[in-house]
Structures are given as C-alpha cells and as structure tokens.
Design an enzyme around this catalytic site. Sequence first.
Site, mmCIF file in Angstrom:
data_model
loop_
_atom_site.group_PDB
_atom_site.id
_atom_site.type_symbol
_atom_site.label_atom_id
_atom_site.label_comp_id
_atom_site.label_asym_id
_atom_site.label_seq_id
_atom_site.Cartn_x
_atom_site.Cartn_y
_atom_site.Cartn_z
ATOM 1 N N GLU A 226 0.693 -1.162 -0.092
ATOM 2 C CA GLU A 226 -0.012 -0.150 0.093
ATOM 3 C C GLU A 226 0.752 1.308 0.060
ATOM 4 O O GLU A 226 1.505 1.681 0.892
ATOM 5 C CB GLU A 226 -1.061 -0.066 1.395
ATOM 6 C CG GLU A 226 -1.806 -1.168 1.456
ATOM 7 C CD GLU A 226 -3.042 -1.269 0.557
ATOM 8 O OE1 GLU A 226 -3.020 0.059 -0.282
ATOM 9 O OE2 GLU A 226 -3.985 -1.766 0.412
ATOM 10 N N CYS A 260 -2.213 8.731 2.306
ATOM 11 C CA CYS A 260 -1.958 8.181 0.924
ATOM 12 C C CYS A 260 -3.253 8.612 0.128
ATOM 13 O O CYS A 260 -2.876 8.993 -0.943
ATOM 14 C CB CYS A 260 -1.726 6.643 1.025
ATOM 15 S SG CYS A 260 -3.140 6.100 2.076
HETATM 16 P P1 NAP Z 1 8.286 5.363 4.510
HETATM 17 O O1 NAP Z 1 9.358 6.066 4.730
HETATM 18 O O2 NAP Z 1 8.167 4.262 3.333
HETATM 19 O O3 NAP Z 1 8.130 4.458 5.894
HETATM 20 C C1 NAP Z 1 7.078 3.204 6.062
HETATM 21 C C2 NAP Z 1 7.618 2.245 6.649
HETATM 22 O O4 NAP Z 1 8.607 1.572 5.891
HETATM 23 C C3 NAP Z 1 8.315 2.461 8.020
HETATM 24 O O5 NAP Z 1 8.196 1.693 8.722
HETATM 25 C C4 NAP Z 1 9.660 2.726 7.666
HETATM 26 O O6 NAP Z 1 10.842 2.369 8.575
HETATM 27 C C5 NAP Z 1 9.990 1.551 6.409
HETATM 28 N N1 NAP Z 1 10.883 1.597 5.641
HETATM 29 C C6 NAP Z 1 11.280 2.732 4.971
HETATM 30 N N2 NAP Z 1 12.438 2.305 4.245
HETATM 31 C C7 NAP Z 1 12.348 1.199 4.139
HETATM 32 C C8 NAP Z 1 13.192 0.217 3.315
HETATM 33 N N3 NAP Z 1 14.122 0.541 2.383
HETATM 34 N N4 NAP Z 1 12.977 -1.123 3.643
HETATM 35 C C9 NAP Z 1 12.425 -1.504 4.579
HETATM 36 N N5 NAP Z 1 11.430 -0.772 5.156
HETATM 37 C C10 NAP Z 1 11.533 0.715 5.009
HETATM 38 O O7 NAP Z 1 6.789 6.147 4.379
HETATM 39 P P2 NAP Z 1 6.279 7.161 5.418
HETATM 40 O O8 NAP Z 1 7.253 8.299 5.279
HETATM 41 O O9 NAP Z 1 6.448 6.684 6.723
HETATM 42 O O10 NAP Z 1 4.901 7.241 4.987
HETATM 43 C C11 NAP Z 1 4.568 7.942 3.887
HETATM 44 C C12 NAP Z 1 4.299 7.268 2.628
HETATM 45 O O11 NAP Z 1 3.431 6.051 2.875
HETATM 46 C C13 NAP Z 1 3.491 8.106 1.587
HETATM 47 O O12 NAP Z 1 4.154 7.732 0.431
HETATM 48 C C14 NAP Z 1 2.220 7.808 1.711
HETATM 49 O O13 NAP Z 1 1.527 7.863 0.431
HETATM 50 C C15 NAP Z 1 2.319 6.048 1.929
HETATM 51 N N6 NAP Z 1 0.954 5.577 2.321
HETATM 52 C C16 NAP Z 1 0.304 4.765 1.796
HETATM 53 C C17 NAP Z 1 -0.902 4.329 2.242
HETATM 54 C C18 NAP Z 1 -1.809 3.312 1.419
HETATM 55 O O14 NAP Z 1 -2.608 2.705 2.215
HETATM 56 N N7 NAP Z 1 -1.515 3.230 0.162
HETATM 57 C C19 NAP Z 1 -1.190 4.536 3.476
HETATM 58 C C20 NAP Z 1 -0.354 5.484 4.343
HETATM 59 C C21 NAP Z 1 0.808 5.975 3.758
HETATM 60 P P3 NAP Z 1 11.560 3.718 9.383
HETATM 61 O O15 NAP Z 1 10.539 4.545 10.002
HETATM 62 O O16 NAP Z 1 12.396 3.149 10.349
HETATM 63 O O17 NAP Z 1 12.259 4.118 8.184
#
Ligand code: NAP
Length: 452
Positions: A226, A260
């Site tokens: 997601e 998102c």
């Molecule tokens: P993010 O940086 O991707 O972090 C999300 C999760 O992934 C965190 O637990 C993060 O851990 C982990 N993570 C980050 N980089 C990683 C990697 N290379 N390998 C494995 N795990 C990794 O995203 P965010 O800034 O927290 O959230 C915002 C994004 O999420 C936006 O793009 C938003 O649109 C999307 N989102 C999508 C949905 C949906 O349902 N489609 C819902 C909500 C949010 P750390 O915190 O330790 O880095």
Amino acid sequence: MRTIDPTSGRKIKNYPEFSLAKIEGILEKTQKSFMSWRKQSVNARAVFMKRAAKILRSNKEQYARLMALEMGKPFDQGINEIEKCALVCDFYVEHAAKYLSDKYIKTQASKSFIAYEPLGIVLAVMPWNFPFWQVFRCAIPTLMAGNAVVLKHASNVGGCALAIEKVFKEAGLPPFLFSNIYLSGSRVKNVIQHPFIQAVSLTGSTAAGKSIAATAGAEIKKVVLELGGSDPYIVLEDADINQAVITCVNARMINGGQSCVAAKRFIIVASRFKEFEEKFVSRMQLQQMGPPLHEGITLGPMARHDLRDQLHAQVQQSVKQGAKILLGGIIPPGPGAFYPATVLSHVHPGMVAFRQELFGPVAALIKAKDEVEAVKMANDTVFGLGAALFTKNLAKAQHLAKEIQAGSLFINEAVRSDPYLPFGGIKQSGYGRELSEAGIREFVNIKTIVIK
Ligand code: NAP
C-alpha cells in the site's frame, strides 16, 4: 531510534533497536504460538478481537494524546482514528467466518472445495501517518485468518507501537501472536529473509515498496504493498462547485494532508476554474494551525521536521517551474514542524507538484481544457491509488469512472477507506488489497481439495 514531539521539536524517548538475535528469539516464540492459533476456529479467534475493540474504545483519549505527541495529529482526528480501529475489529468479528468458510464447487469429482488456510507469520511494516489505523486494518484480518503478526512500525512512533502491542496483550491474545520489534527500515531485509516469515505487508512510500518487494521477491514471499499516491480530484463543468470545494478542502487537509488518499491534484475544467479557485482558497484560509491538543485546531505540525522541509522544497521547486502561490508557502517562525495550508495554482504536467506526491497541506490546482483533457491529466501519473469526480451527470460519471486508472473512484465524495470495501492501488501505488473480503484473502493459502 527515538521519538520527537513535532510540536516542540523536543525529544520524547529513546527506543533501542532490537538485535537480530533478539528478533530471532521472538520469531521462534511467535512461530510456536502460530502453530496452535492456526487450529483455533474463526469464532474462537473473534473473542480476542471483540476484547481489543473494547480496550480501544475505553482508552481512545489516551491513544489520541499519544498520536498528537508523537506525530502531531489533532486530538479529534485521533479519536476518530481509534473509533475506526474498533470498527474494523467489529467488522471482521462479524464477517470473517463467512469469508473463510470452505467453498464447495461443482466439478466432475464427487466433492471439490476450496479451503482458506493461514500462511504463518506476516511481517507488517507500517507508517506513522495513521499509527493505529494502518496497523489494525492489516493486523485484524491477518490474525482472524489464523496468522501471526510481527509489527515493525515507523521509527518516529515507538510509543504507539508499544501501546498497540499492549492492546492485544490486554485482550488476552496468546503471547507472541502479535509482537512489536524495534528495527530501522534499513534492517528490514534481514527479517524478511528469515525462514519463519511467510509474507510481508507494507504501507509506506514507493521507495520502501521497491526495496521490500525486491527482497521478498528473491525469497518468493507474498507481499501486499500500500504505497503513495497523487490522487486526482476532477471537477467537471456541471459540478456543484460549493459542495465540491467543501469536499476537496476536507480531502486535502485530512491528517494535515499526510494521507495516502488525500486529494493531491485538483483538475478543473477551464469554464469553472476561476470560481473553484477563489472558493477553494477562501475555504483553505479557515484552517486553524496550532498545537494538536488545543481545542479547535484543524492543522497540527507535520509529523517530522525533515518531511516539512522536503514538502517546502517541493513547493519552491514548483514555483521555480512556474506555479503561483495563492496561499501559504512560507515556513512559520518558531519551533515545531509546522507548515501552513498552501494553494499552488498554474500547475502543469511536468512540474514537481504534478509529478510527485505532496505529502502535506499543499493543494495543486490544475486547469484542463475540457473533460477529455481532465481525464488524460488524471491518468498522467505513475500513481494509481484513489480518484474523485465531481459532476451532476451520474451516468457520465459512471462511464468516466472506468476510464480513470486508480484502485478506487469516488463520485461527488472524498476517497476514504471502509472495512466493507477493498482498498489498494495500481501502478506505483502498489498491489494487493486490504479490508473487506479481498483483504482477509491476501494472507491465506487458497487450497483446492478434491475427492474422487
Ligand atoms: P516510509 O518512509 O516508506 O516508511 C514506512 C515504513 O517503511 C516505516 O516503518 C519505515 O521504517 C519503513 N521503511 C522505510 N524504508 C524502508 C526500506 N528501504 N526497507 C524496508 N522498510 C523501510 O513512508 P512514510 O514516510 O512513513 O509514509 C508516507 C508514505 O506512505 C507516503 O508515500 C504515503 O502515501 C504512503 N502511505 C500509503 C498508504 C496506503 O494505504 N497506500 C497509507 C499510508 C501511507 P523507518 O520509519 O524506520 O524508516
């Protein structure tokens, strides 16, 4: 790993990362717990989810305060989030047995049926923006299907992760069936590779999705992704502009724009553009920015300073490319990761505000020649999460709905998730679905059983 209050910029708490040896120990216990959980009936599992819903409802103020502290969510929005978590528990308590019961199919054999069996331990990698909801919408169907869940939450919401683990503990869920691990994103790879992990569910950025999908793909492990979005909201000539503006502003500003499925690109046909623009700016001006626990606040700080700075850089780059700031766009003085409600107009394809996800309170207004160009622009993105369409002609709307590339399309309404309906995206917004019957079927073995 440490949590920081985005309202003041002050440190809240340190959460030491778990060593791989410690995680290994947790996974062994989780696997043991799963082996007996998988044999329990769906109705027996439901007892724990009912209790979890009760605990959520009775502690909602405490959880809303925790979210305000760790990621800046206004208190009232936090209360709504916890109520939604309780609802997803209620939903699967009521419907899971029906979704998971054997399905008999008429074939040439004397008996053939499909059974839905759990996979094992599912690693849930979750984001900070809806720190409770994202976890519950993934964990409840996954547990109800007989799996175990290991949560790796975002590093800036360590307290929320612990509070969620406690909800399941107090609900009496067998030990280690739902476990929180503290781990940075860069070390998730090692856990995915562990033989006890059968599948991964990620809600997060497209960059994290690519990395997780690559690791899980190499291990042939199931993944649900997601990811991000740049949802288009299309306003057609015959739309009720007053109503469209109210819905569009709410859809942009929910959770400080950090959703998102927040509305991100507003594509308005030329004949109604000026009127929409004026009314939209007036309504955006009504946002009350301030500390998330203060009454009447609709816009708290952004969740982290680096994310605020990244959003501001996207605004500045768009302005350099020709966009005009009609409101906001200036970082306010003082502490905290605040960013004001901002409106960019004259946004065109090719600009940062059109191409990239704006994950904060910044709206991009885009003028389309007519509805054909509007639909073309809506689809001119790498994302495909949600979309909305505003028109009085419902027959036309239903036709256009099928032309728009997105996981969901709402007509005269803001995109939202609902336990009854599948939720997810296409293109770089990810794959797989959460919620509804589709969501509970993601982490099961759909097994064919045939008797001659
Ligand atoms: P993010 O940086 O991707 O972090 C999300 C999760 O992934 C965190 O637990 C993060 O851990 C982990 N993570 C980050 N980089 C990683 C990697 N290379 N390998 C494995 N795990 C990794 O995203 P965010 O800034 O927290 O959230 C915002 C994004 O999420 C936006 O793009 C938003 O649109 C999307 N989102 C999508 C949905 C949906 O349902 N489609 C819902 C909500 C949010 P750390 O915190 O330790 O880095």
